[in-house]
Scaffold this motif. Structure first.
Motif, PDB file in Angstrom:
ATOM      1  N   LEU A  15       0.850  -1.178   0.000  1.00  0.00           N
ATOM      2  CA  LEU A  15       0.000   0.000   0.000  1.00  0.00           C
ATOM      3  C   LEU A  15       0.892   1.236   0.000  1.00  0.00           C
ATOM      4  CD1 LEU A  15      -2.760   1.480   0.451  1.00  0.00           C
ATOM      5  CD2 LEU A  15      -2.331   1.211   2.899  1.00  0.00           C
ATOM      6  N   ARG A  16       0.715   2.108  -1.011  1.00  0.00           N
ATOM      7  CA  ARG A  16       1.559   3.303  -1.076  1.00  0.00           C
ATOM      8  C   ARG A  16       0.707   4.516  -1.417  1.00  0.00           C
ATOM      9  NH1 ARG A  16       7.250   2.261  -3.943  1.00  0.00           N
ATOM     10  NH2 ARG A  16       6.053   2.098  -5.871  1.00  0.00           N
ATOM     11  N   ILE A  29       2.823   7.661  -8.342  1.00  0.00           N
ATOM     12  CA  ILE A  29       2.384   7.587  -9.735  1.00  0.00           C
ATOM     13  C   ILE A  29       3.023   6.405 -10.456  1.00  0.00           C
ATOM     14  CG2 ILE A  29       2.566   8.782 -11.960  1.00  0.00           C
ATOM     15  CD1 ILE A  29       2.194  11.400 -10.463  1.00  0.00           C
ATOM     16  N   LEU A  30       4.253   6.072 -10.096  1.00  0.00           N
ATOM     17  CA  LEU A  30       4.957   4.982 -10.769  1.00  0.00           C
ATOM     18  C   LEU A  30       4.179   3.678 -10.686  1.00  0.00           C
ATOM     19  CD1 LEU A  30       7.521   4.137 -12.282  1.00  0.00           C
ATOM     20  CD2 LEU A  30       8.579   3.649 -10.065  1.00  0.00           C
ATOM     21  N   ASP A  31       3.434   3.461  -9.595  1.00  0.00           N
ATOM     22  CA  ASP A  31       2.665   2.220  -9.455  1.00  0.00           C
ATOM     23  C   ASP A  31       1.612   2.075 -10.551  1.00  0.00           C
ATOM     24  OD1 ASP A  31       4.102   1.544  -7.239  1.00  0.00           O
ATOM     25  OD2 ASP A  31       2.547   2.054  -5.784  1.00  0.00           O
ATOM     26  N   LEU A  32       1.104   3.175 -11.072  1.00  0.00           N
ATOM     27  CA  LEU A  32       0.062   3.114 -12.099  1.00  0.00           C
ATOM     28  C   LEU A  32       0.584   2.496 -13.395  1.00  0.00           C
ATOM     29  CD1 LEU A  32      -1.561   6.635 -11.594  1.00  0.00           C
ATOM     30  CD2 LEU A  32      -2.314   4.450 -10.635  1.00  0.00           C
ATOM     31  N   PHE A  33       1.902   2.549 -13.593  1.00  0.00           N
ATOM     32  CA  PHE A  33       2.480   1.982 -14.809  1.00  0.00           C
ATOM     33  C   PHE A  33       2.534   0.452 -14.754  1.00  0.00           C
ATOM     34  CE2 PHE A  33       3.582   6.360 -15.042  1.00  0.00           C
ATOM     35  CZ  PHE A  33       3.741   6.648 -16.381  1.00  0.00           C
ATOM     36  N   GLY A  69      -7.320  17.423  -5.821  1.00  0.00           N
ATOM     37  CA  GLY A  69      -6.866  17.424  -4.432  1.00  0.00           C
ATOM     38  C   GLY A  69      -7.219  16.149  -3.682  1.00  0.00           C
ATOM     39  N   GLN A  70      -7.640  15.111  -4.402  1.00  0.00           N
ATOM     40  CA  GLN A  70      -7.932  13.829  -3.770  1.00  0.00           C
ATOM     41  C   GLN A  70      -6.636  13.046  -3.559  1.00  0.00           C
ATOM     42  OE1 GLN A  70     -11.117  11.831  -5.917  1.00  0.00           O
ATOM     43  NE2 GLN A  70     -12.184  13.763  -6.303  1.00  0.00           N
ATOM     44  N   GLN A  71      -6.604  12.216  -2.533  1.00  0.00           N
ATOM     45  CA  GLN A  71      -5.392  11.491  -2.152  1.00  0.00           C
ATOM     46  C   GLN A  71      -5.439  10.055  -2.672  1.00  0.00           C
ATOM     47  OE1 GLN A  71      -2.614  12.789  -0.303  1.00  0.00           O
ATOM     48  NE2 GLN A  71      -3.670  14.646  -0.968  1.00  0.00           N
ATOM     49  N   MET A  72      -4.410   9.651  -3.415  1.00  0.00           N
ATOM     50  CA  MET A  72      -4.385   8.347  -4.063  1.00  0.00           C
ATOM     51  C   MET A  72      -3.584   7.334  -3.249  1.00  0.00           C
ATOM     52  SD  MET A  72      -2.980   7.356  -7.886  1.00  0.00           S
ATOM     53  CE  MET A  72      -1.240   7.667  -7.503  1.00  0.00           C
ATOM     54  N   TYR A  73      -4.114   6.106  -3.174  1.00  0.00           N
ATOM     55  CA  TYR A  73      -3.409   4.975  -2.564  1.00  0.00           C
ATOM     56  C   TYR A  73      -3.447   3.819  -3.558  1.00  0.00           C
ATOM     57  CZ  TYR A  73      -3.606   7.582   1.785  1.00  0.00           C
ATOM     58  OH  TYR A  73      -3.450   8.556   2.736  1.00  0.00           O
ATOM     59  N   THR A  74      -2.261   3.293  -3.865  1.00  0.00           N
ATOM     60  CA  THR A  74      -2.174   2.192  -4.818  1.00  0.00           C
ATOM     61  C   THR A  74      -1.921   0.877  -4.083  1.00  0.00           C
ATOM     62  OG1 THR A  74       0.151   2.798  -5.108  1.00  0.00           O
ATOM     63  CG2 THR A  74      -1.406   3.525  -6.798  1.00  0.00           C
ATOM     64  N   TRP A 100      -9.075   5.919  -2.820  1.00  0.00           N
ATOM     65  CA  TRP A 100      -8.937   7.360  -2.668  1.00  0.00           C
ATOM     66  C   TRP A 100      -9.545   7.837  -1.366  1.00  0.00           C
ATOM     67  CZ3 TRP A 100      -6.406  10.074  -6.503  1.00  0.00           C
ATOM     68  CH2 TRP A 100      -6.188   9.368  -7.693  1.00  0.00           C
ATOM     69  N   ILE A 101      -8.896   8.848  -0.804  1.00  0.00           N
ATOM     70  CA  ILE A 101      -9.518   9.666   0.229  1.00  0.00           C
ATOM     71  C   ILE A 101      -9.865  10.995  -0.415  1.00  0.00           C
ATOM     72  CG2 ILE A 101      -9.130  11.013   2.319  1.00  0.00           C
ATOM     73  CD1 ILE A 101      -7.424   8.837   3.398  1.00  0.00           C
ATOM     74  N   ILE A 102     -11.112  11.409  -0.245  1.00  0.00           N
ATOM     75  CA  ILE A 102     -11.528  12.714  -0.734  1.00  0.00           C
ATOM     76  C   ILE A 102     -11.723  13.610   0.482  1.00  0.00           C
ATOM     77  CG2 ILE A 102     -13.195  14.000  -2.110  1.00  0.00           C
ATOM     78  CD1 ILE A 102     -13.901  11.424  -3.527  1.00  0.00           C
ATOM     79  N   PRO A 103     -10.750  14.479   0.780  1.00  0.00           N
ATOM     80  CA  PRO A 103     -10.875  15.384   1.923  1.00  0.00           C
ATOM     81  C   PRO A 103     -12.044  16.353   1.725  1.00  0.00           C
ATOM     82  CG  PRO A 103      -8.604  15.281   1.121  1.00  0.00           C
ATOM     83  CD  PRO A 103      -9.461  14.633   0.090  1.00  0.00           C
ATOM     84  N   ILE A 104     -12.469  16.975   2.795  1.00  0.00           N
ATOM     85  CA  ILE A 104     -13.634  17.867   2.721  1.00  0.00           C
ATOM     86  C   ILE A 104     -13.367  19.071   1.823  1.00  0.00           C
ATOM     87  CG2 ILE A 104     -14.632  17.195   4.942  1.00  0.00           C
ATOM     88  CD1 ILE A 104     -13.261  19.583   6.212  1.00  0.00           C
ATOM     89  N   GLU A 105     -12.105  19.469   1.675  1.00  0.00           N
ATOM     90  CA  GLU A 105     -11.801  20.653   0.854  1.00  0.00           C
ATOM     91  C   GLU A 105     -11.518  20.298  -0.600  1.00  0.00           C
ATOM     92  OE1 GLU A 105      -7.841  19.151   2.433  1.00  0.00           O
ATOM     93  OE2 GLU A 105      -9.881  19.430   3.204  1.00  0.00           O
ATOM     94  N   ALA A 106     -11.449  18.993  -0.926  1.00  0.00           N
ATOM     95  CA  ALA A 106     -11.119  18.578  -2.288  1.00  0.00           C
ATOM     96  C   ALA A 106     -12.299  18.809  -3.233  1.00  0.00           C
ATOM     97  CB  ALA A 106     -10.718  17.107  -2.310  1.00  0.00           C
ATOM     98  N   LYS A 107     -11.973  18.985  -4.511  1.00  0.00           N
ATOM     99  CA  LYS A 107     -13.006  19.160  -5.528  1.00  0.00           C
ATOM    100  C   LYS A 107     -13.473  17.815  -6.034  1.00  0.00           C
ATOM    101  CE  LYS A 107     -11.168  23.567  -7.278  1.00  0.00           C
ATOM    102  NZ  LYS A 107     -10.622  24.260  -8.473  1.00  0.00           N
ATOM    103  N   ARG A 108     -14.668  17.825  -6.661  1.00  0.00           N
ATOM    104  CA  ARG A 108     -15.187  16.636  -7.325  1.00  0.00           C
ATOM    105  C   ARG A 108     -15.810  17.074  -8.642  1.00  0.00           C
ATOM    106  NH1 ARG A 108     -17.929  12.406  -3.245  1.00  0.00           N
ATOM    107  NH2 ARG A 108     -17.126  11.076  -4.882  1.00  0.00           N
TER     108      ARG A 108
END
Length: 557
Positions: free
Chosen positions: A424-425, A429-433, A458-463, A475-483
């Motif tokens: 879990l990281r 971005i490298l993991d997406l490859f 502004g969402q937080q990615m976990y691979t 993903w974690i979508i913080p309260i201040e992040a856009k959608r």
């Protein structure tokens, strides 16, 4: 001297090892008014050294002492083009101005005689190249075709660039970056420093181009980096970076001529800093640096001046896309190019008949996707992965995150670099490859575009990876992040953190929930954990059923 001859790969390899020939090549390059760095001996030979699968084919009038005409070609995907392929922004022949018309016609006749069914493609021919012979020669008119492009250029006017940087919105972004950390623009002149940075530069470039154009040049061809490093060592590459606390947020690696830097090599910025517009800030700072270094031009590449180029361009030139081959081939090219131009114009505005070309194209894509889905149903083909990409669903199910993850909260999981265990990281971005679109049944470009958009929101990615294979992205979508607009409709007025899984491998629900519990526990502020929401797309039914079967409390919100 007008005895032009064509040297096939074996002869050409011998020729480019001849010191006298190489000296004559240098002299011709310096005398040819339309020559660019991409026809220089250093560029061409370095490219052939790095890309050994390509062979040179040379047309010239070498007599053992001098050259008045030289055209270096290489075959790729069944057609001939300039060495460097897409790395060579400009592709053209070299000759002395006095012998130009004679050389270009004789060279192409020699080519056609040797390769009667082959073609030559060049993108782009510099606008300064004399093309009169293609209008006056009956042979050249019937065997060639040119398409014109606008060529935007930035003339490095330091005063105007400084004024652009002082505009309110740019100044605010610079100030915000300075508050984050030490904001620094740098010219990279040390080989080892460039060597340390090039991997991150290539990664940022490939991620964005992979999302927008499905092109990952450096990932597919790692020797591109070696090529740029060798050119840098020869003094032909200009490298600059913009960083915050030594974190690379924008950069440009441009192949350099005598008085110009070309936007050809690597240009990129970090998606995690996109809201600060680091790309345009870096380009403006680069222009000032070029002015200070007495480099008057920054080539923004042909093809119009849209987007950021419209801000930077203050000069305009011409360039041409060029085809040469049998008459039937040229006729087909003209037909295709004419059709492409009509479609392009139709997409830009509604035609006079009232047809909306964009709607027609969208309808075609919808029909294509429906047909493929219908075909898969008939063949009973199921995708091994499920997704929740932006804009891909109009409905969602929202469950209490604490209720779902309670059974896993005592589980311990950290970033584990061993291949046997799932890893879990965060924001790697490298993991997406590691995504295999053939196995998953989902295009890599779709995954990249979804991730790029979410990161910029502004969402937080976990691979989630195992054995160098990506099996989930959460993903974690913080309260201040856009959608995006579709997801915004599902949000309540209450301030809540949201957990969601944009894609995962079916059958790995248990591992996925363990991963999510770690993300939930370690990355969501404790005061928001009790009302955190876990969001599922309406097509993630297997995950929902798994949760139900585990008798986890859930409720639709």
């Amino acid at each position: 001297m007008n005895n032009y001859s064509l040297h096939l790969p074996l002869q050409s390899r011998t020729l480019i090892l001849n010191e006298d020939f190489l000296k004559a090549w240098d002299e011709l390059h310096s005398f040819c008014p339309w020559a660019t760095i991409f026809q220089s001996k250093d560029f061409v030979l370095t490219w052939f050294q790095c890309f050994t699968g390509h062979e040179p084919t040379i047309i010239c009038d070498w007599d053992g002492k001098s050259i008045t005409g030289l055209w270096v070609l290489t075959e790729s995907n069944g057609r001939f083009t300039g060495p460097g392929l897409d790395l060579a922004e400009y592709q053209v022949w070299l000759s002395t101005p006095q012998r130009h018309n004679d050389f270009v016609e004789s060279a192409l006749k020699e080519f056609q005689k040797t390769f009667p069914s082959k073609s030559i493609y060049m993108k782009y021919v510099p606008g300064t190249t004399p093309l009169d012979a293609f209008k006056t020669s009956s042979f050249l008119k019937h065997h060639s075709f040119f398409r014109h492009y606008i060529h935007p250029i930035m003339q490095t006017d330091k005063v105007s660039l400084q004024l652009e940087l002082k505009k309110k919105n740019r100044k605010e972004k610079i100030n915000r970056l300075n508050r984050i950390g030490d904001l620094r623009f740098s010219r990279i002149t040390d080989f080892k420093q460039f060597e340390l940075l090039i991997d991150e530069m290539a990664l940022q470039s490939d991620f964005r181009k992979g999302a927008l154009y499905n092109k990952t040049f450096f990932f597919n061809e790692p020797n591109r980096k070696d090529f740029l490093l060798r050119l840098f060592d020869l003094g032909h590459v200009h490298v600059t970076s913009l960083s915050v606390d030594n974190i690379l947020i924008a950069s440009n690696v441009g192949i350099m001529g005598t008085d110009i830097v070309h936007l050809q090599g690597i240009n990129c910025h970090s998606p995690f800093y996109s809201k600060y517009s680091p790309g345009i800030l870096h380009f403006l700072m680069l222009g000032i640096e070029l002015s200070d270094a007495n480099i008057p031009y920054f080539d923004l590449t042909p093809g119009g001046a849209d987007g950021y180029k419209s801000i930077l361009a203050n000069k305009q030139g011409d360039a041409f896309e060029s085809w040469f081959g049998p008459k039937t081939f040229v006729w087909e090219v003209k037909l295709k190019e004419s059709f492409k131009q009509k479609v392009k114009k139709g997409l830009e505005k509604q035609s006079k008949t009232g047809l909306n070309w964009k709607k027609i194209l969208d309808a075609y894509l919808d029909w294509k996707n429906y047909f493929l889905g219908f075909k898969n149903k008939i063949l009973n083909i199921q995708k091994p992965f499920t997704t929740y990409f932006l804009g891909s669903t109009s409905a969602c199910i929202r469950l209490k995150g604490l209720d779902i993850l309670r059974p896993y909260l005592d589980e311990s999981l950290t970033e584990n670099e061993t291949l046997r265990n799932p890893i879990l990281r965060n924001n790697k971005i490298l993991d997406l490859f590691s995504w295999d679109e053939k196995v998953t049944g989902i295009p890599r470009s779709s995954l990249f575009l979804d991730c790029l958009s979410r990161i910029e929101f502004g969402q937080q990615m976990y691979t989630l990876t195992q054995d160098n294979e990506l099996f989930g992205v959460v993903w974690i979508i913080p309260i201040e992040a856009k959608r995006n607009a579709d997801e915004e409709r599902n949000i309540t007025g209450e301030k809540q953190y949201v957990l969601l899984c944009s894609c995962y491998e079916l059958g790995r629900e248990e591992e996925l929930l363990k991963m999510l519990s770690n993300v939930y526990r370690k990355s969501i502020p404790q005061e928001y954990q009790s009302n955190c929401i876990f969001e599922l797309a309406d097509n993630q039914k297997k995950l929902l059923n798994y949760i139900k079967n585990k008798k986890t409390r859930f409720s639709k919100v």
